[in-house]
Design an enzyme around this catalytic site. Structure first.
Site, PDB file in Angstrom:
ATOM      1  CG  HIS A 171      -0.225   0.153   2.427  1.00 24.62           C
ATOM      2  ND1 HIS A 171       0.141  -1.150   2.978  1.00 24.62           N
ATOM      3  CD2 HIS A 171       0.234   0.980   3.397  1.00 24.62           C
ATOM      4  CE1 HIS A 171       0.868  -0.810   4.235  1.00 24.62           C
ATOM      5  NE2 HIS A 171       0.610   0.462   4.370  1.00 24.62           N
TER       6      HIS A 171
ATOM      7  CB  CYS B 245       2.361   2.175  10.352  1.00 20.40           C
ATOM      8  SG  CYS B 245       0.540   2.478   9.232  1.00 20.40           S
TER       9      CYS B 245
END
Length: 688
Positions: free
Chosen positions: A65, A193
């Protein structure tokens, strides 16, 4: 969620055998659906994200991603692999692959939906249904979700109280040790993250599910791209322990002061949540209380935190020191990342002023007092003085954001003040580094001091900036400023006096650093060293800047040339990336070589390092100079000894290309392997 995935974006028979090939296959569906505008540009962004941290998860899941300017709408593509594809998970290949694409400026609503999918991947029933599906339309509908809309993160994480009560009742009936507890053990957690799209929410869901299974009340704050909703202060106050599962700095850390803390990487929150909960309970039982926002993670207990990559520290101080090293690098890189835009804007404006008006334009009168619209020199002076103003912020911004990375917003003022004093006492770039670290440390020390509740409101806006600025100012003016200034002057004199073999050796070292991790920490250290010298340019510092930029251009140029002269050694994907690498290399974007290095690191990285060392050495030997901090071949007119400079770049590129071709050619491959292998460099080898 219907706008994010359709049947055309589902591949139930994904034939790719490598993660790069899988990403390309799914990305091609996004292009066909008009969701991605530039296939190669998007795949480069995916590869850059993958280089930060593998995206494989336990349970056979891969979630490549990224956020990219080449994405025009938030999009999901799903592929199911029969053979499995290695995405770096500890338990083996992934058979369920989600490619998540978000626009660079994606809105919070869409990112919330993306994060909702990430959380659902923690549900075994959901993944089992994906593996059993036979109709792309049905699978797309399943992914879109026929269930009620996702609840807000905190409410969802707190859901399951009924299951908790049932678990506690069962434990009590079985004579478990928790039967006598009237209130469950309470944990607050923070997950984050680098991209803030997937791992953040998967870790939150994993921790919450593990808490329900253990009869522990877990409330999670997700600091992701979908927003930052702070935990209720009452919930934090009532918590028995804290878990941080993060790969970026936790925001507003002081809220968790005084509680047992488990500090690990985000993937640990996904892969081993039960262990983290058990560790938090042990720390609470032993009374290991964190006294600062940073907290003492090891506490001499043998149950240290994490290494920042999702791996728990098994013992003691050595692990703790390693973790501190990771944090120190993060602090320094925070300062550098905020400093670089000032360097780029100011440096290029100054360089352009020199191109128009010559180097003597630096001594022109202030344009506020003298400016003639029709004179080129006036415009050159204007550009020079604007650029110089931007450069004046370089050291204070560096110091301020190093401190910010350490202790958040209360450290900004003392950090900027310390950086400004570093300029006043001529401590320069080194002084800024020290001032930022001092400011962060002083603020962290002040935050340890318990204060009355009535003072807490004014601490971050008045008391901490006041006291910390005074302390940092004293240290910079009286204690460390002059010694650092002497060291800075000695470094400047050394650079100016470099000639012959000494200059060549420095060029070799800088070239190796620029090409080792191609945009990573070592690359940034070398670049920061070079641009720091531009704040007060000398002949030596201008040579360093030239060598650093020249060496940084070599990796993508070498890979572009190699894919051109020996096409059969590279996959179709690599050859396409090679065409883009010409432009990236010419523009001094070293990251253009990352896809090649990630695919075949043992051959690519040593080769480009050798080429970078040759270029850095030759640039220093030729005495090339550069006043612009960026620009690649487009700022050649501003380079001293431009033809020799280009020769140094060409020589390093040829050396790196020759080594890559030689090393790759040592493995004989079949034509079919070369044409069909994935972009990760894996091929079918045959005996020589």
């Amino acid at each position: 969620m219907s706008e994010l995935i359709t049947a055309e974006l589902v591949d139930l028979d994904l034939s790719a055998t490598t993660k790069d090939a899988a990403a390309r296959s799914l990305a091609e569906r996004m292009v066909a659906a008009h969701r991605v505008t530039d296939l190669d540009g998007f795949l480069a962004d995916v590869a850059a994200r993958e280089a930060q941290m593998p995206t494989g998860l336990d349970g056979g899941i891969g979630i490549p991603h990224c956020r990219s300017e080449h994405v025009n709408a938030p999009t999901l593509a799903f592929g199911r692999s029969g053979a499995g594809i290695d995405f770096g998970a500890a338990d083996g290949p992934a058979d369920l692959i989600f490619l998540i694409a978000a626009p660079a400026g994606a809105d919070d609503d869409h990112l919330t939906i993306l994060s909702g999918l990430a959380r659902r991947l923690m549900d075994p029933e959901f993944t089992a249904a994906l593996r059993a599906g036979t109709d792309p339309r049905a699978v797309a509908a399943l992914i879109r979700g026929e269930e009620p809309p996702e609840e807000p993160e905190q409410e969802r994480v707190e859901a399951g109280n009924q299951e908790q009560e049932q678990a506690e009742t069962a434990t009590e009936a079985a004579g478990g040790t928790e039967a006598a507890e009237s209130v469950p053990f309470r944990i607050v957690a923070v997950t984050s993250c680098p991209t803030g799209i997937a791992h953040t929410y998967m870790a939150a869901e994993s921790l919450a599910a593990a808490g329900r299974a253990e009869g522990v009340e877990v409330t999670v704050e997700t600091q992701g791209s979908a927003g930052f909703k702070k935990l209720d202060p009452a919930v934090v106050a009532a918590a028995d322990a804290v878990i941080w599962a993060h790969d970026v700095e936790v925001r507003e850390k002081a809220r968790f002061r005084g509680k047992p803390l488990v500090d690990v990487g985000v993937k640990a929150g996904i892969n081993r949540p039960a262990e983290l909960i058990a560790e938090a309970r042990r720390k609470a039982e032993r009374g290991e209380i964190a006294t600062t926002p940073e907290t003492d993670k090891a506490s001499g207990s043998g149950d240290g935190g994490g290494d920042g990559n999702g791996n728990g520290n098994g013992n003691g101080s050595s692990a703790d020191h390693a973790h501190f090293g990771v944090r120190l690098r993060t602090y320094l890189m925070s300062g550098v990342s905020y400093m670089v835009p000032f360097v780029a804007a100011g440096g290029l404006l100054i360089a352009l002023s020199f191109a128009i008006g010559g180097y003597e334009i630096a001594s022109a009168k202030s344009v506020a007092d003298h400016f003639v619209w029709g004179e080129a020199d006036s415009w050159a002076a204007l550009l020079n003085q604007i650029g110089s103003a931007a450069f004046g912020f370089l050291v204070p911004v560096l110091a301020g954001y190093i401190a910010y990375g350490m202790a958040d917003r209360p450290a900004l003022v003392p950090g900027f003040v310390g950086g400004a004093i570093a300029l006043t006492v001529n401590a320069g770039f080194l002084g800024g580094l020290v001032a930022g670290l001092l400011a962060g440390a002083v603020v962290m020390a002040i935050q340890r001091v318990p204060v009355h509740a009535t003072l807490r409101g004014i601490m971050p806006v008045l008391v901490i900036p006041l006291i910390a600025s005074a302390v940092v100012g004293f240290l910079m003016f009286i204690v460390v400023g002059k010694p650092i200034a002497s060291l800075q002057n000695a470094l400047t004199d050394w650079l100016n006096g470099l000639s012959g073999s000494n200059a060549v050796i420095l060029g070799v070292v800088l070239g190796l650093m620029m090409c080792f991790d191609m945009g990573g920490p070592l690359n940034k250290v070398a670049y920061a060293f070079a641009v720091g010298g531009l704040a007060d340019p000398t002949p030596g510092s201008l040579k360093v800047m030239a060598a650093v930029m020249a060496a940084g251009m070599v990796p993508p140029l070498a890979m572009a040339l190699a894919t051109t002269v020996r096409r059969r050694l590279f996959t179709k994907t690599e050859r396409e990336n090679g065409r883009a690498a010409w432009v990236l290399g010419a523009s001094f974007i070293t990251e253009g070589a990352i896809p090649f290095a990630a695919a075949d690191p043992l051959r690519v990285i040593p080769s480009v390092m050798a080429g970078g060392a040759v270029t850095g050495a030759l640039s220093m030997a030729f005495g090339a100079t550069l006043r612009a901090p960026h620009g690649g071949v487009f700022v050649v007119p501003l380079i001293g000894e431009p033809f020799l400079y280009l020769l140094a770049i060409a020589a390093g590129t040829l050396v790196a290309t020759a080594l890559v071709v030689l090393l790759k050619g040592a493995r004989r491959t079949t034509p079919e392997a070369a044409g069909d292998a994935g972009a990760d460099g894996s091929r079918v080898t045959v005996a020589a």
